[in-house]
Design a protein around this motif. Structure first.
Motif, PDB file in Angstrom:
ATOM      1  N   SER A 173     -20.551 -19.031  -3.235  1.00 39.68           N
ATOM      2  CA  SER A 173     -21.738 -19.732  -2.772  1.00 39.68           C
ATOM      3  C   SER A 173     -21.597 -21.215  -3.104  1.00 39.68           C
ATOM      4  N   PRO A 174     -22.025 -22.105  -2.209  1.00 44.65           N
ATOM      5  CA  PRO A 174     -21.980 -23.531  -2.545  1.00 44.65           C
ATOM      6  C   PRO A 174     -23.072 -23.944  -3.519  1.00 44.65           C
ATOM      7  N   GLU A 175     -24.084 -23.076  -3.710  1.00 47.83           N
ATOM      8  CA  GLU A 175     -25.211 -23.398  -4.579  1.00 47.83           C
ATOM      9  C   GLU A 175     -25.024 -22.673  -5.908  1.00 47.83           C
ATOM     10  N   VAL A 176     -24.386 -23.361  -6.841  1.00 51.54           N
ATOM     11  CA  VAL A 176     -24.081 -22.825  -8.172  1.00 51.54           C
ATOM     12  C   VAL A 176     -24.622 -23.816  -9.193  1.00 51.54           C
ATOM     13  N   GLY A 177     -25.364 -23.305 -10.148  1.00 49.90           N
ATOM     14  CA  GLY A 177     -25.948 -24.175 -11.169  1.00 49.90           C
ATOM     15  C   GLY A 177     -25.673 -23.655 -12.565  1.00 49.90           C
ATOM     16  N   MET A 178     -25.484 -24.567 -13.510  1.00 48.53           N
ATOM     17  CA  MET A 178     -25.282 -24.213 -14.912  1.00 48.53           C
ATOM     18  C   MET A 178     -26.621 -24.339 -15.638  1.00 48.53           C
TER      19      MET A 178
ATOM     20  N   ARG B 250     -34.861 -14.430  -0.868  1.00 49.23           N
ATOM     21  CA  ARG B 250     -33.679 -15.023  -1.487  1.00 49.23           C
ATOM     22  C   ARG B 250     -33.164 -14.104  -2.577  1.00 49.23           C
ATOM     23  N   VAL B 251     -31.884 -14.208  -2.847  1.00 48.11           N
ATOM     24  CA  VAL B 251     -31.240 -13.396  -3.890  1.00 48.11           C
ATOM     25  C   VAL B 251     -30.433 -14.334  -4.776  1.00 48.11           C
ATOM     26  N   PHE B 252     -30.664 -14.231  -6.082  1.00 46.33           N
ATOM     27  CA  PHE B 252     -29.948 -15.044  -7.060  1.00 46.33           C
ATOM     28  C   PHE B 252     -29.145 -14.125  -7.970  1.00 46.33           C
ATOM     29  N   LEU B 253     -27.953 -14.574  -8.315  1.00 47.30           N
ATOM     30  CA  LEU B 253     -27.089 -13.850  -9.240  1.00 47.30           C
ATOM     31  C   LEU B 253     -26.924 -14.687 -10.493  1.00 47.30           C
ATOM     32  N   ALA B 254     -27.230 -14.101 -11.646  1.00 48.56           N
ATOM     33  CA  ALA B 254     -27.095 -14.784 -12.930  1.00 48.56           C
ATOM     34  C   ALA B 254     -25.932 -14.175 -13.698  1.00 48.56           C
ATOM     35  N   VAL B 255     -25.027 -15.026 -14.186  1.00 49.06           N
ATOM     36  CA  VAL B 255     -23.842 -14.596 -14.932  1.00 49.06           C
ATOM     37  C   VAL B 255     -23.961 -15.146 -16.353  1.00 49.06           C
ATOM     38  N   LYS B 256     -24.150 -14.266 -17.304  1.00 47.61           N
ATOM     39  CA  LYS B 256     -24.311 -14.641 -18.713  1.00 47.61           C
ATOM     40  C   LYS B 256     -22.992 -14.429 -19.445  1.00 47.61           C
ATOM     41  N   LEU B 257     -22.390 -15.508 -19.972  1.00 50.24           N
ATOM     42  CA  LEU B 257     -21.142 -15.426 -20.740  1.00 50.24           C
ATOM     43  C   LEU B 257     -21.515 -15.149 -22.188  1.00 50.24           C
ATOM     44  N   TYR B 258     -21.401 -13.883 -22.596  1.00 47.61           N
ATOM     45  CA  TYR B 258     -21.983 -13.496 -23.880  1.00 47.61           C
ATOM     46  C   TYR B 258     -21.004 -13.543 -25.055  1.00 47.61           C
ATOM     47  N   ARG B 259     -19.713 -13.761 -24.813  1.00 43.40           N
ATOM     48  CA  ARG B 259     -18.769 -13.923 -25.931  1.00 43.40           C
ATOM     49  C   ARG B 259     -18.016 -15.235 -25.810  1.00 43.40           C
TER      50      ARG B 259
ATOM     51  N   GLY C  90     -11.930 -21.910  -6.086  1.00 43.54           N
ATOM     52  CA  GLY C  90     -13.359 -22.177  -5.983  1.00 43.54           C
ATOM     53  C   GLY C  90     -13.633 -23.585  -5.502  1.00 43.54           C
ATOM     54  N   TRP C  91     -12.862 -24.541  -5.991  1.00 38.17           N
ATOM     55  CA  TRP C  91     -13.023 -25.934  -5.566  1.00 38.17           C
ATOM     56  C   TRP C  91     -12.664 -26.094  -4.093  1.00 38.17           C
ATOM     57  N   LEU C  92     -11.596 -25.445  -3.640  1.00 37.46           N
ATOM     58  CA  LEU C  92     -11.187 -25.545  -2.241  1.00 37.46           C
ATOM     59  C   LEU C  92     -12.264 -25.007  -1.308  1.00 37.46           C
ATOM     60  N   VAL C  93     -12.834 -23.850  -1.638  1.00 36.46           N
ATOM     61  CA  VAL C  93     -13.860 -23.264  -0.783  1.00 36.46           C
ATOM     62  C   VAL C  93     -15.106 -24.145  -0.765  1.00 36.46           C
ATOM     63  N   ALA C  94     -15.487 -24.663  -1.935  1.00 40.28           N
ATOM     64  CA  ALA C  94     -16.679 -25.502  -2.003  1.00 40.28           C
ATOM     65  C   ALA C  94     -16.514 -26.778  -1.185  1.00 40.28           C
TER      66      ALA C  94
ATOM     67  N   ILE D 177     -24.705 -19.001 -15.715  1.00 46.27           N
ATOM     68  CA  ILE D 177     -24.526 -19.639 -14.406  1.00 46.27           C
ATOM     69  C   ILE D 177     -25.369 -18.883 -13.399  1.00 46.27           C
ATOM     70  N   VAL D 178     -26.097 -19.601 -12.568  1.00 47.55           N
ATOM     71  CA  VAL D 178     -26.964 -19.011 -11.550  1.00 47.55           C
ATOM     72  C   VAL D 178     -26.421 -19.378 -10.174  1.00 47.55           C
ATOM     73  N   LEU D 179     -26.289 -18.389  -9.295  1.00 49.39           N
ATOM     74  CA  LEU D 179     -25.811 -18.589  -7.932  1.00 49.39           C
ATOM     75  C   LEU D 179     -26.865 -18.120  -6.945  1.00 49.39           C
ATOM     76  N   ASP D 180     -27.087 -18.895  -5.927  1.00 46.83           N
ATOM     77  CA  ASP D 180     -27.920 -18.460  -4.810  1.00 46.83           C
ATOM     78  C   ASP D 180     -26.995 -17.803  -3.788  1.00 46.83           C
ATOM     79  N   VAL D 181     -27.016 -16.466  -3.759  1.00 44.40           N
ATOM     80  CA  VAL D 181     -26.094 -15.705  -2.904  1.00 44.40           C
ATOM     81  C   VAL D 181     -26.811 -15.122  -1.695  1.00 44.40           C
ATOM     82  N   SER D 182     -27.948 -15.685  -1.320  1.00 38.90           N
ATOM     83  CA  SER D 182     -28.725 -15.136  -0.198  1.00 38.90           C
ATOM     84  C   SER D 182     -27.891 -15.081   1.071  1.00 38.90           C
ATOM     85  N   ALA D 183     -27.131 -16.138   1.323  1.00 40.77           N
ATOM     86  CA  ALA D 183     -26.338 -16.189   2.552  1.00 40.77           C
ATOM     87  C   ALA D 183     -24.962 -15.566   2.399  1.00 40.77           C
TER      88      ALA D 183
END
Length: 489
Positions: A90-95, A2-11, A263-267, A101-107
């Motif tokens: 990805s449909p699997e997005v978590g805060m 599996r591959v996860f992408l983490a996006v850190k909003l630092y400002r 993003g909402w439309l795709v989800a 924000i963490v996304l499961d981008v495996s697929a």
């Protein structure tokens, strides 16, 4: 793997007040929490403002700086907006905590062309939202989260992730922070130092949560995520940092709302048929009703670039009644998204979707009243057998019999023809090549016509639609006249 992408909003503390697409004030902007500086922009830092500085020091170094109080509600709302916009990948997005924000981008990796292209597209969405972020990728969600806090790069193999995590300072793990003094007393500096300690003693001293957090990061324990569920309807609002009186500033702000919408439309696996933008003006005693912009699509879409292009054309023709202080976007008509065409060879001249997008762009640029289509009317008289309506207006048109040929090019006013040797003449003598079509109608509205129509051919083989007026029996001495009414292609 599996591959996860983490996006850190630092400002995020500052950019919820002044996004990146908004011009920075000359003297800078500073955000306070409990009377201490949390974050400052480049202009304020150039003046000497630093984190932890008190308000008095900031006013001394940068007296013209814009000062804000940290707003946790706005930050949580902005984090949710980012998560919604990123659901297109990805449909699997978590805060998670610390504005990440963490996304499961495996697929999704193969769909978007690999991790590098995916990260570039994610950065493009974040740019539309006006936010800054650090991104990291890892085989575990907890590992990606830890890497993002340090701004580390992407590691897609577990062995590489273990080496990268082991070298990180242990204080970045939230579960280890309450015991920082104890670990420092033991001589621990990195996560690897903590993992070398006896597990049984570590669990007795710090609790099971410490070991569980580390095991999740290194892929030893399973991870459980609380994935975001998109709402059944879409409506989003954005307050502008200042009053806006020009379309360009509104368009930059609208990108943030459109990114969330896509993003909402795709989800939800939907496509948009119609949406409404509300441009909110002054409130209070001088309140002005919001300006409404209806975006109607001939072909449902979920593509952001197309929606932005239509909105740009509409804003270019809009005259603002007053300055705009907020934007609101609502999806008013959606439908299930149709699958992509599986045709091996593309249609010559473009697909039906391309034609629909062209019509939508023309409507946005020229106005709905200037892009028309023919709508046949149940009347035998050619001059009243058609009317022009807006191209996207859904009105059932009357069906006309196709027994006899009729041209699509009618003259606005019939032209009377000359007669030579008892034949109608138009550049050359005309020869009748079709049976007659007798039209006698209009008695019910006072516009009676009595004509016999024919297809006539000239010497150069061009064809015309001509008619002969029928002479009333009450006027036998009057000779019938011939008229040119239409041309065939």
């Amino acid at each position: 793997m599996r591959v996860f992408l983490a996006v850190k909003l630092y400002r995020l503390e500052l950019e919820v007040f002044r996004p990146k697409w908004w011009p920075e004030p000359a003297s800078g902007a500073v955000v306070f929490e409990k009377e201490k500086v949390v974050v400052a922009d480049d202009a304020a830092r150039a003046a000497g403002v630093r984190s932890g500085m008190r308000r008095g020091g900031v006013l001394t170094l940068a007296p013209g700086a814009e000062l804000y109080e940290r707003d946790m509600t706005k930050e949580a709302s902005a984090q949710r907006e980012v998560a919604t916009a990123l659901m297109r990948f990805s449909p699997e997005v978590g805060m998670t905590r610390d504005a990440t924000i963490v996304l499961d981008v495996s697929a999704s990796l193969r769909l978007f062309g690999g991790i590098l292209r995916l990260c570039r597209q994610v950065r493009g969405v974040l740019g539309d939202l006006g936010l800054s972020a650090r991104m990291s990728a890892a085989p575990t969600g907890q590992g990606a989260w830890l890497l993002a806090q340090q701004g580390r790069r992407r590691f897609l193999k577990m062995r590489s992730l273990e080496r990268a995590l082991s070298a990180l300072p242990f204080v970045i793990v939230p579960e280890l922070q309450p015991f920082a003094d104890w670990f420092i007393g033991l001589g621990c500096e990195t996560i690897a130092d903590v993992r070398r300690l006896p597990r049984a003693g570590l669990q007795r001293r710090c609790g099971a949560s410490v070991l569980e957090s580390l095991d999740r990061a290194f892929g030893i324990a399973p991870e459980i995520f609380d994935w975001l569920v998109p709402p059944p309807t879409f409506a989003a609002r954005l307050e502008l940092p200042d009053r806006v009186e020009h379309a360009e500033g509104i368009l930059f702000a609208a990108r943030r709302l459109v990114a969330q919408l896509c993003g909402w439309l795709v989800a939800r696996q939907l496509s948009l048929s119609a949406a409404t933008f509300f441009l909110e003006h002054e409130r209070g005693r001088t309140a002005i009703p919001p300006t409404m912009l209806d975006i109607a699509l001939g072909e449902p879409t979920w593509r952001e670039d197309h929606l932005i292009r239509l909105l740009k054309e509409r804003l270019g023709r809009l005259e603002l009644a007053a300055s705009v202080i907020a934007l609101r976007l609502e999806a008013t008509d959606v439908a299930p998204a149709a699958p992509a065409s599986e045709t091996l060879f593309p249609e010559p001249g473009g697909s039906a979707q391309d034609h629909a997008r062209l019509l939508e762009l023309l409507v946005a640029r020229l106005g709905n009243e200037n892009v028309l289509r023919a709508a046949p009317v149940a009347d035998y008289r050619p001059e009243v057998a058609n009317r022009w309506i807006p191209v996207h207006e859904n009105i059932k048109a009357a069906s006309m019999p196709n027994v006899l040929p009729r041209p699509t090019w009618l003259l606005e006013k019939p032209v009377r023809l000359l007669m030579r040797q008892h034949r109608p003449f138009y550049g050359s003598p005309l020869r009748i090549v079709s049976p007659g079509e007798r039209i006698e109608a209009g008695w019910f509205d006072g516009e009676l016509v009595t004509r016999d129509y024919f297809v006539a051919q000239a010497e150069d083989r061009s064809c015309y639609w001509i008619y002969r007026e029928r002479v009333s029996s009450r006027d036998p001495e009057k000779e019938p006249s011939w008229f040119l009414h239409g041309l065939f292609g």
